[in-house]
Structure formats: structure tokens, C-alpha cells
Design an enzyme around this catalytic site. Sequence first.
Site, PDB file in Angstrom:
ATOM      1  N   ALA A  10       0.807  -1.219   0.000  1.00 31.57           N
ATOM      2  CA  ALA A  10       0.000   0.000   0.000  1.00 31.57           C
ATOM      3  C   ALA A  10       0.844   1.275   0.000  1.00 31.57           C
ATOM      4  O   ALA A  10       0.301   2.370   0.007  1.00 31.57           O
ATOM      5  CB  ALA A  10      -0.932  -0.001   1.202  1.00 31.57           C
ATOM      6  N   ARG A  15       9.677   7.419  -4.096  1.00 33.70           N
ATOM      7  CA  ARG A  15      11.057   7.468  -4.599  1.00 33.70           C
ATOM      8  C   ARG A  15      11.192   6.928  -6.022  1.00 33.70           C
ATOM      9  O   ARG A  15      12.195   7.124  -6.690  1.00 33.70           O
ATOM     10  CB  ARG A  15      11.990   6.695  -3.645  1.00 33.70           C
ATOM     11  CG  ARG A  15      12.221   7.407  -2.327  1.00 33.70           C
ATOM     12  CD  ARG A  15      12.877   6.515  -1.296  1.00 33.70           C
ATOM     13  NE  ARG A  15      11.911   5.613  -0.656  1.00 33.70           N
ATOM     14  CZ  ARG A  15      12.216   4.701   0.270  1.00 33.70           C
ATOM     15  NH1 ARG A  15      13.475   4.567   0.649  1.00 33.70           N
ATOM     16  NH2 ARG A  15      11.290   3.927   0.804  1.00 33.70           N
ATOM     17  N   GLY A  83       2.493   4.041   6.791  1.00 31.84           N
ATOM     18  CA  GLY A  83       3.635   3.243   7.214  1.00 31.84           C
ATOM     19  C   GLY A  83       3.326   1.760   7.317  1.00 31.84           C
ATOM     20  O   GLY A  83       2.171   1.341   7.256  1.00 31.84           O
ATOM     21  N   GLY A 148      16.701  -0.568   7.375  1.00 29.32           N
ATOM     22  CA  GLY A 148      16.644  -0.501   8.831  1.00 29.32           C
ATOM     23  C   GLY A 148      17.793  -1.332   9.400  1.00 29.32           C
ATOM     24  O   GLY A 148      18.047  -2.446   8.950  1.00 29.32           O
ATOM     25  N   ARG A 341      -0.167 -11.827 -34.750  1.00 28.42           N
ATOM     26  CA  ARG A 341      -1.054 -11.208 -33.771  1.00 28.42           C
ATOM     27  C   ARG A 341      -1.994 -12.249 -33.160  1.00 28.42           C
ATOM     28  O   ARG A 341      -2.022 -13.397 -33.602  1.00 28.42           O
ATOM     29  CB  ARG A 341      -1.787 -10.048 -34.443  1.00 28.42           C
ATOM     30  CG  ARG A 341      -0.796  -8.908 -34.801  1.00 28.42           C
ATOM     31  CD  ARG A 341      -1.418  -7.883 -35.720  1.00 28.42           C
ATOM     32  NE  ARG A 341      -2.692  -7.448 -35.231  1.00 28.42           N
ATOM     33  CZ  ARG A 341      -3.659  -6.961 -36.016  1.00 28.42           C
ATOM     34  NH1 ARG A 341      -3.465  -6.845 -37.317  1.00 28.42           N
ATOM     35  NH2 ARG A 341      -4.806  -6.577 -35.502  1.00 28.42           N
TER      36      ARG A 341
END
Length: 477
Positions: A10, A15, A83, A148, A341
Site C-alpha cells: 500500500a 522514490r 507506514g 533498517g 497477432r
Amino acid sequence: MIIDGVLLAAGSGTRMRSPVPKVLSPILGTPLLSYPYRALAGLGSLLSSIHVIVPPGGLPVESVHAGREAPPLQPVIQESPDGTWGACEALFSSRIFLEGPATHFLVLNGDGPLVETALLEALVALGREDPEALILTTSLLDNPFGYGRILRNSAGRVTGIREEKNTSTEERAIREVNAGLYLIPRGILHEARGKITADPRKGERYLTDLVARVVAQGGSVRTHEAHPDSMRGVNTQEELSRVTALLRERINRGHMERGVTFQDPTRTDVGPDVEIGAGTILLPQSFLEGRTRVGSGCRIGMGVHLLDTGVGDGVTVRDYVVATEAVIGPGAVVGPFAHLRPGTIVGREAHLGNFVETKKAVLGERAKANHLSYLGDVTVGDRTNIGAGTITCNYDGYEKFNTAIGSDVFVGSDTQLVAPVSVGDGAVIAAGSTVVKDVPPGALYLSRPVPESRPEGGSRYHSRREQKKNSRKKESI
Ligand code: UD1
Ligand code: CA
């Protein structure tokens, strides 16, 4: 242990600087989110269901596939994407959490396409050993920027995770990072409900803050170390290109192990669902995507683009062929420069050559259309030869019509077949014909003005031209 898979998808992906939702960024023709979904689906009956956390407007997840056996993705909306912990909280308000049987949630960042099932199995194994523990995945990176960092005390025990933006200079040097793959017992999630506050700098609620909370309450945190090449996340276009290169290498290596020859595996793109038979040779700059299946002993030339196309054994696809939702029968030869195609079916050992465009065209065994043709809404029987420049006129400006050409027919060059029209078996169409009515089997069809040669006509033309030229010369003098 009953485990539900959860894909976090979500985030806004700012960025990436692209209007395309990050988790749907294409990697080898397949949306990014398909890759972690596939890794989860690989756990099979170990998972009871797979949920995907999506932004308020939803996500068009129809294009996200993990093979036929995969349990369907069940979307859960995160009303405000604030978050990764906010994403987990979205789960709580859904019936999945309230009524579902899961005792554990295997939570994966949706932007990590390199994760493999074996890694997830290792997390599950650790969870079985210690069902009450929060299980984290870590990795040692030479350049940990953006991830992190795993904080440990002097005894080596995990005490928390520090996000890049909040790191001190010393913490920035920590190479052990959070991979974004967690196995979380229901009790831990439930206990922290509503209790994780937003980070003051970014205003986001971090799932990673759960770690310090569990530690503070005397809970157990276990870690599993993953190879960097199985955990990299995608946050920027450059990272997208890097993981694409890693996936290309991984997928192509798998095919090589099964006997496929790549002239240059760094320059051929093969999507994750594509199947290729042993002994097939792939030349560079080709792109096989979607649910394309190529048989064994084929040769796929340069610059070939196959999407959702089936290719039989022993087929030669020459350079610069584009095929979409087509089927090419065994031993057929296609190209160079052919465009197949949707709905094209090329029969066994048939030939479709230079600058031929087909659409909803069914060609029989050993049928040939070798040069400069348009074949649309047409069936062509076995061994029929379509001459250069033949065109099926399938469209009258309002509707499309079909053409049916029988077996062993010879269609002369530069023929137009004005649909709806049929040509019976064994018929011959003279070159330059416009076929406007059905041709019975075995008939010869011609439509051209009676040819005429005027014996002196040519020389008279040339002498007149000479005269003109001479008079122009005089003028210029
Ligand atoms: C996250 C981790 C970081 C870890 C890294 C691994 C947090 C706070 N940080 O950082 O410790 O090293 O992944 O790649 O979790 N998402 C939502 N809802 C949101 C925000 C994000 O579903 O409100 C989804 C995103 O779509 C994405 C995933 O969560 O798939 C991770 O979000 P992202 O913003 O990329 O986290 P990172 O900063 O990479
Ligand atoms: Ca990320």
C-alpha cells in the site's frame, strides 16, 4: 501453526517518481508483486491464505500472477498509508484477523522481488521451534544505506531496528539490516494493536518498532540471516534495474541447468512463467514473456518478442519476429520480420516469412506464406501456398469477415481476397487477382484485364523521350 501470508503493497512509492504503482513495476514483463507472491504460493499447504494490503484506491492486482495453483490474493485496504505498521493495523480491522484461523502471519514487503520460497520455509521452521517468538530476517550488506539497521546489545541479542533516517553515525556503520520479511505470532500483533506511534520525523508508523516493544515486554525475537541477493528491496528506478538484472540471471541460469542454450544470458529476457525445452537456442535481444512456452530443439533468433505464445518442438523463429497469443506448430519456420497477432495458429512445418502479418489466421500443415502478406480472419488449408503480396481484405470499414482457403491451393502473388469469400481445395488463383466470389475446388480463378502487347509501342515511347531530352538540352544552351 496456521499461517496466513501478507504482502505489504500500500506504500506510495514516491522514490520511484513514476505514476506506475511501485509494486506493479514490470520486471521481465511481470509485475514486481508477482515475485514475492510466487514465493509465498510456493509454500503450498503451509499457508491458509494470502492477503495483500493495498492503498485506498485499491490496486489492479489482476495482472499479478503466481501460477495456476496459487491461492488467490485477498486485498485488504489500508485506509491511510501511514507506514508499514499502519499496513498491519489494516489487517486487524478486517475479518481475516477477527474471524480467520491464522495463528501466525508471514508478512513480506511487497517490494522485495528476490525472495524465494526456501527462505520463507526457513522462517517457518524457526517459528515451529519457537512459536511465541517474533521472527525477523536479516542480511549483511556491504552498503546498508536505506535499510533498517538491526540493533543488538553487548550479549548479541536484538534490541530493536533503527530506520536509516533515525540512525546515529555509529548506527549507520551497522551492516546487519532488516530484510523486511517477518513471521509474527497473532498474539504479538494483537498486543501491539493501536500502541505503535508515528515516527516524529516521517510521520509514519513503523512495523519495525514492534521489535523494541516485544523486547521491552520480555518477548522473544529470533533472526534468520538471508543472502543479500534474496532480500533487496526496490525503492528507486535504479534498484528496479538492479533486481531485474539479478532475476534475469537467476531465471536464465535455471533454464541453462535444464539444457537451454543462451548465446548471451545477460541480453535475453525470459519472464518467470516462461517454459523452454532442452536443446533450444536463444539469440540475444529476445524477450519471451507472459505464459510463453517454447518446445525443445528450437532456434529463437535475435530481437524476437514472444508474449503468451506457444511454440512447438523444432521450430525456427528467425530474427525480429513479434508474436502475441499465437501458436506455432512443431517444425514451423517463422520470420524474419513476421508479426503474429492474437489468434494466429501456424500448422506443423508451415512457413511464415518476411514481412507477413497475421491475425486470427489458422494455417494448416506445411502451408506457406513467405513474403509480404496480410492474413487476417482466415483459415488456410494444408500445403497451400500463399504468394507474395497476398492480402485478405477482411474489413469493409464497418465489419470484419472471414476468408476460408482450402488445402493444396495455389494463391498467386499480389492477390486480394475480399472477405467473406472461400477458395476450394486444389484451386489456383492467378497472380494479380482480386477474388470477390467463392472459388470452387480445383478451379482456376483469374481477374485481370486481357493482356496486350503493341509491337512498336516500346520503341515509339523511347524515341519520344529522346526528342524531349534533346529539346531540353538546346534550351539550356
Ligand atoms: C522497510 C523497513 C526497513 C527494511 C526495508 C527492507 C519499515 C519501517 N522499514 O523500509 O527496516 O530494511 O523495508 O526493504 O518497515 N507499505 C504499505 N503501507 C504503507 C507503507 C508501506 O503497505 O503505509 C508497503 C510498501 O508498499 C512496501 C513495503 O510496505 O512494499 C515497504 O515499504 P517501504 O516504504 O518501501 O519501506 P522501506 O523504507 O524500504
Ligand atoms: Ca522498500
